[in-house]
Scaffold this motif. Structure first.
Motif, PDB file in Angstrom:
ATOM      1  N   UNK A 106      -3.033  10.432  -2.861  1.00  0.00           N
ATOM      2  CA  UNK A 106      -2.866   9.537  -1.940  1.00  0.00           C
ATOM      3  C   UNK A 106      -1.885   8.326  -2.644  1.00  0.00           C
ATOM      4  N   UNK A 107      -1.212   7.808  -1.767  1.00  0.00           N
ATOM      5  CA  UNK A 107      -0.215   6.698  -2.152  1.00  0.00           C
ATOM      6  C   UNK A 107      -0.691   5.451  -1.642  1.00  0.00           C
ATOM      7  N   UNK A 108      -0.564   4.425  -2.632  1.00  0.00           N
ATOM      8  CA  UNK A 108      -0.707   3.087  -2.042  1.00  0.00           C
ATOM      9  C   UNK A 108       0.683   2.261  -2.196  1.00  0.00           C
ATOM     10  N   UNK A 109       1.503   2.103  -1.084  1.00  0.00           N
ATOM     11  CA  UNK A 109       2.918   1.896  -1.288  1.00  0.00           C
ATOM     12  C   UNK A 109       3.261   0.382  -1.484  1.00  0.00           C
ATOM     13  N   UNK A 110       2.479  -0.661  -1.296  1.00  0.00           N
ATOM     14  CA  UNK A 110       2.369  -1.976  -1.732  1.00  0.00           C
ATOM     15  C   UNK A 110       3.485  -2.835  -0.747  1.00  0.00           C
ATOM     16  N   UNK A 111       3.612  -4.117  -1.026  1.00  0.00           N
ATOM     17  CA  UNK A 111       4.626  -4.989  -0.416  1.00  0.00           C
ATOM     18  C   UNK A 111       4.073  -5.521   0.941  1.00  0.00           C
ATOM     19  N   UNK A 112       4.863  -6.418   1.438  1.00  0.00           N
ATOM     20  CA  UNK A 112       4.285  -7.067   2.673  1.00  0.00           C
ATOM     21  C   UNK A 112       3.559  -6.062   3.412  1.00  0.00           C
ATOM     22  N   UNK A 113       2.545  -6.484   4.062  1.00  0.00           N
ATOM     23  CA  UNK A 113       1.602  -5.585   5.122  1.00  0.00           C
ATOM     24  C   UNK A 113       1.242  -4.343   4.511  1.00  0.00           C
ATOM     25  N   UNK A 114       1.277  -3.943   3.209  1.00  0.00           N
ATOM     26  CA  UNK A 114       0.941  -2.756   2.663  1.00  0.00           C
ATOM     27  C   UNK A 114       0.111  -2.827   1.380  1.00  0.00           C
ATOM     28  N   UNK A 115      -0.642  -3.954   1.246  1.00  0.00           N
ATOM     29  CA  UNK A 115      -1.268  -4.163  -0.027  1.00  0.00           C
ATOM     30  C   UNK A 115      -2.682  -4.058   0.281  1.00  0.00           C
ATOM     31  N   UNK A 116      -3.134  -3.656   1.661  1.00  0.00           N
ATOM     32  CA  UNK A 116      -4.498  -3.316   1.776  1.00  0.00           C
ATOM     33  C   UNK A 116      -5.089  -2.013   1.223  1.00  0.00           C
ATOM     34  N   UNK A 117      -6.368  -1.776   1.398  1.00  0.00           N
ATOM     35  CA  UNK A 117      -7.001  -0.576   1.030  1.00  0.00           C
ATOM     36  C   UNK A 117      -7.956  -0.036   2.204  1.00  0.00           C
TER      37      UNK A 117
END
Length: 210
Positions: A19-30
């Motif tokens: 599973x990828x956690x891509x990060x950055x604006x709007x993408x830092x959730x879990x």
């Protein structure tokens, strides 16, 4: 491409979930529902964490690292495709030189080593794109470039039904790719039905072998 591990030789009916956690604006959730599902079902998984996602909440990274179900892996610093020419993938500009490619990997390698207490074994760049020189760079920096055989959620844009259907195609030795940073996606719901179905078909879940 040669040098990228996209599947493995199983010793039984085994598959590996990533599973990828891509990060950055709007993408830092879990996607906590997804994490809770993996824990409840005792499903090991490799979690590819981008440095922006890591730095947004290092405490949750330490908690994930402390759970033996989860292996932390490197998903780069700025989620760039790994290239030495700036090649674009999915409309995202890649790293533009060997030095930039190395920097895209190395800073997060060090950060994850600090948080987990040991270096990550695997690296997957943004969009999972590499060129051949970038693959060599990853290997020289001490990590294994990882790909996948099944794209289960298309960047967390797939519906739960689409996720389930993609996962149900899994065969022994497959490495699946999905995402863990968008809690409103269909990923967790799709996995909720796919994991029991895969087990009913005799498949088991393992970390990606060395």
């Amino acid at each position: 491409m040669a040098g990228i591990t996209s599947s493995f030789a199983p010793t039984g009916k085994q598959i590996a979930l990533t599973f990828d956690a891509c990060g950055g604006p709007g993408n830092n959730g879990i996607d906590q529902a997804l994490i809770d599902l993996l824990i409840a079902e005792h499903v090991p998984a490799t979690l590819f964490l981008n440095k922006r996602w890591v730095d947004a909440d290092p405490v949750r990274v330490r908690l994930l690292a402390a759970n033996p179900l989860f292996e932390l892996a490197n998903h780069g610093v700025a989620h760039k495709p790994l290239s030495v020419t700036g090649r674009t993938a999915y409309r995202i500009a890649g790293t533009a030189s060997p030095m930039e490619a190395a920097e895209e990997m190395w800073a997060n390698h060090e950060r994850l080593t600090e948080l987990a207490g040991h270096p990550p074994r695997f690296f997957r760049p943004g969009t999972a794109h590499y060129d051949d020189i970038a693959v060599t760079i990853v290997n020289e920096l001490g990590a294994t470039p990882l790909g996948f055989t099944i794209n289960a959620d298309f960047g967390a844009t797939a519906s739960a039904t689409q996720v389930r259907h993609a996962m149900n195609t899994a065969q022994p030795g497959d490495i699946t790719l999905a995402h863990m940073h968008r809690p409103n996606s269909g990923t967790a719901t799709g996995m909720t039905s796919a994991i029991p179905a895969l087990r009913a078909n005799g498949l088991t879940f393992i970390h990606v072998p060395p």
